[in-house]
Design a protein around this motif. Structure first.
Motif, PDB file in Angstrom:
ATOM      1  N   VAL A   1      61.688  24.057 -92.813  1.00  0.00           N
ATOM      2  CA  VAL A   1      62.230  25.233 -92.126  1.00  0.00           C
ATOM      3  C   VAL A   1      63.720  25.434 -92.391  1.00  0.00           C
ATOM      4  CG1 VAL A   1      60.457  25.200 -90.334  1.00  0.00           C
ATOM      5  CG2 VAL A   1      62.608  23.985 -89.954  1.00  0.00           C
TER       6      VAL A   1
ATOM      7  N   TYR B   1      65.677  18.721 -89.642  1.00  0.00           N
ATOM      8  CA  TYR B   1      64.216  18.780 -89.682  1.00  0.00           C
ATOM      9  C   TYR B   1      63.777  17.787 -90.749  1.00  0.00           C
ATOM     10  CZ  TYR B   1      59.701  21.100 -88.951  1.00  0.00           C
ATOM     11  OH  TYR B   1      58.396  21.387 -88.606  1.00  0.00           O
TER      12      TYR B   1
ATOM     13  N   ASN C   1      64.155  30.144 -92.898  1.00  0.00           N
ATOM     14  CA  ASN C   1      65.561  30.334 -92.515  1.00  0.00           C
ATOM     15  C   ASN C   1      66.446  30.332 -93.759  1.00  0.00           C
ATOM     16  OD1 ASN C   1      65.530  30.438 -89.540  1.00  0.00           O
ATOM     17  ND2 ASN C   1      64.743  28.346 -89.669  1.00  0.00           N
TER      18      ASN C   1
ATOM     19  N   THR D   1      57.525  34.994 -92.920  1.00  0.00           N
ATOM     20  CA  THR D   1      56.929  34.490 -91.686  1.00  0.00           C
ATOM     21  C   THR D   1      55.835  33.493 -92.038  1.00  0.00           C
ATOM     22  OG1 THR D   1      57.378  36.557 -90.517  1.00  0.00           O
ATOM     23  CG2 THR D   1      55.702  35.110 -89.578  1.00  0.00           C
TER      24      THR D   1
ATOM     25  N   PRO E   1      51.888  27.130 -88.264  1.00  0.00           N
ATOM     26  CA  PRO E   1      53.035  26.412 -87.685  1.00  0.00           C
ATOM     27  C   PRO E   1      53.331  25.139 -88.478  1.00  0.00           C
ATOM     28  CG  PRO E   1      51.524  27.104 -85.958  1.00  0.00           C
ATOM     29  CD  PRO E   1      50.823  27.365 -87.259  1.00  0.00           C
ATOM     30  N   PRO E   2      54.594  24.876 -88.799  1.00  0.00           N
ATOM     31  CA  PRO E   2      54.934  23.682 -89.574  1.00  0.00           C
ATOM     32  C   PRO E   2      54.837  22.388 -88.775  1.00  0.00           C
ATOM     33  CG  PRO E   2      56.917  24.855 -88.961  1.00  0.00           C
ATOM     34  CD  PRO E   2      55.767  25.716 -88.533  1.00  0.00           C
TER      35      PRO E   2
ATOM     36  N   LEU F   1      57.071  23.747 -83.193  1.00  0.00           N
ATOM     37  CA  LEU F   1      57.551  25.020 -83.750  1.00  0.00           C
ATOM     38  C   LEU F   1      56.318  25.903 -83.961  1.00  0.00           C
ATOM     39  CD1 LEU F   1      60.287  23.943 -86.358  1.00  0.00           C
ATOM     40  CD2 LEU F   1      60.600  24.719 -83.997  1.00  0.00           C
TER      41      LEU F   1
ATOM     42  N   GLN G   1      57.108  32.073 -85.234  1.00  0.00           N
ATOM     43  CA  GLN G   1      58.320  32.477 -85.946  1.00  0.00           C
ATOM     44  C   GLN G   1      59.546  32.501 -85.036  1.00  0.00           C
ATOM     45  OE1 GLN G   1      58.463  32.694 -89.079  1.00  0.00           O
ATOM     46  NE2 GLN G   1      60.272  33.879 -89.639  1.00  0.00           N
TER      47      GLN G   1
ATOM     48  N   ILE H   1      60.867  29.033 -84.831  1.00  0.00           N
ATOM     49  CA  ILE H   1      61.431  28.645 -86.128  1.00  0.00           C
ATOM     50  C   ILE H   1      62.818  29.253 -86.323  1.00  0.00           C
ATOM     51  CG2 ILE H   1      61.156  28.987 -88.624  1.00  0.00           C
ATOM     52  CD1 ILE H   1      58.072  28.732 -88.062  1.00  0.00           C
ATOM     53  N   ARG H   2      63.000  30.503 -85.927  1.00  0.00           N
ATOM     54  CA  ARG H   2      64.299  31.158 -86.100  1.00  0.00           C
ATOM     55  C   ARG H   2      65.326  30.679 -85.066  1.00  0.00           C
ATOM     56  NH1 ARG H   2      65.688  33.501 -90.831  1.00  0.00           N
ATOM     57  NH2 ARG H   2      66.995  35.042 -89.799  1.00  0.00           N
TER      58      ARG H   2
ATOM     59  N   TYR I   1      65.285  27.540 -83.865  1.00  0.00           N
ATOM     60  CA  TYR I   1      65.438  26.097 -84.050  1.00  0.00           C
ATOM     61  C   TYR I   1      66.805  25.680 -84.599  1.00  0.00           C
ATOM     62  CZ  TYR I   1      64.498  21.356 -85.712  1.00  0.00           C
ATOM     63  OH  TYR I   1      64.571  20.008 -85.948  1.00  0.00           O
TER      64      TYR I   1
END
Length: 269
Positions: free
Chosen positions: A35, A40, A69, A135, A139-140, A144, A147, A150-151, A153
């Motif tokens: 991400v 991470y 990101n 997007t 989910p990773p 998270l 989206q 994730i943004r 984070y």
């Protein structure tokens, strides 16, 4: 269990595969969704996998993926003294790289011993550029889930080095922030044991703070949340405001100056 293929965890005490585990391996393949944030730790695993591939003379293939990101770069560059599993490279906090680009950088900058001997192949992403807003369809990781998380984070991850909860143990992790302090905000949530967060901070306690599920995350490191919660904590506990942070914070930040700037009330940390 269904395939019979051996699974080796590289998250815990063992960070990279050893000689026995690689003995019958022809090629290592790194295929995992990052991400774009230094702490991470998928990219830390990439580093260790590159070390193992080099040491045991195994070719490594990285299947590149878009960085959700990847449209901006921001935050402090890691100082060597704060190198750890949550920050292994002297890169900005939000580094803007794909895993393939970072792998090339690790090799090119000789950040692993014998880097030039590594047989590295990058399979690039077709039609991807860093102005492409991407997007993730899956989910990773459990915390998270979408989206929005994730943004957020990149800015909220620093709270893991403080007394503040980032919503682990709720259905909206990394989309809310709070602590058991009523002056911290009007929104409340209670963390509980859930998949991916069996023992979340403040389990069973009501936390007060902010609901960020409907905000628009800006394309920069937003320290306003951190300043707000530090000030609320310092007002409640003026005798020990430094206890807002734990020893983890400086490793996440990659330096000692960010914490000092927040505590000094600087608007530009």
């Amino acid at each position: 269990a269904r395939s019979g293929v051996e699974v080796i965890s590289l998250y815990g005490e063992q960070k990279k595969p050893g000689a026995e585990q690689l003995a019958d391996i022809d090629m290592l393949i790194f295929d995992i969704q990052d991400v774009g944030v230094r702490y991470y730790t998928y990219i830390s695993t990439l580093h260790y996998l590159m070390e193992a591939a080099t040491k045991h003379q195994k070719p490594l293939m990285v299947l590149d993926r878009p960085n959700p990101n990847g449209d901006y770069v921001d935050g402090p560059v890691l100082k060597p003294a704060y190198r750890s599993f949550v920050g292994m490279h002297p890169i900005p906090l939000i580094h803007g790289l794909t895993v393939g680009e970072l792998a090339r950088m690790i090799k090119g900058e000789n950040w692993i011993e014998g880097a030039q001997d590594l047989q590295l192949t990058i399979i690039p992403v077709a039609n991807y550029t860093h102005i492409t807003r991407y997007t993730l369809p899956i989910p990773p990781s459990p915390n998270l889930p979408n989206q929005q998380a994730i943004r957020l984070y990149p800015s909220l991850g620093l709270f893991e080095g403080t007394v503040v909860s980032v919503g682990r143990g709720t259905s909206f992790p990394f989309q809310a922030i709070g602590l058991p302090l009523q002056t911290a905000g009007n929104f409340s949530f209670t963390p509980e044991s859930v998949a991916g967060a069996k023992y979340p901070p403040y389990r069973g306690e009501v936390c007060y703070g902010q609901d960020l599920r409907n905000v628009t995350p800006p394309p920069y490191l937003n320290l306003d949340y951190l300043r707000h919660f530090y000030q609320a904590y310092a007002q409640q506990y003026p005798e020990h405001p430094e206890k807002f942070f734990n020893d983890f914070f400086k490793r996440l930040a990659g330096n000692e100056t960010l914490q000092a700037s927040i505590m000094a009330g600087k608007s530009n940390a």
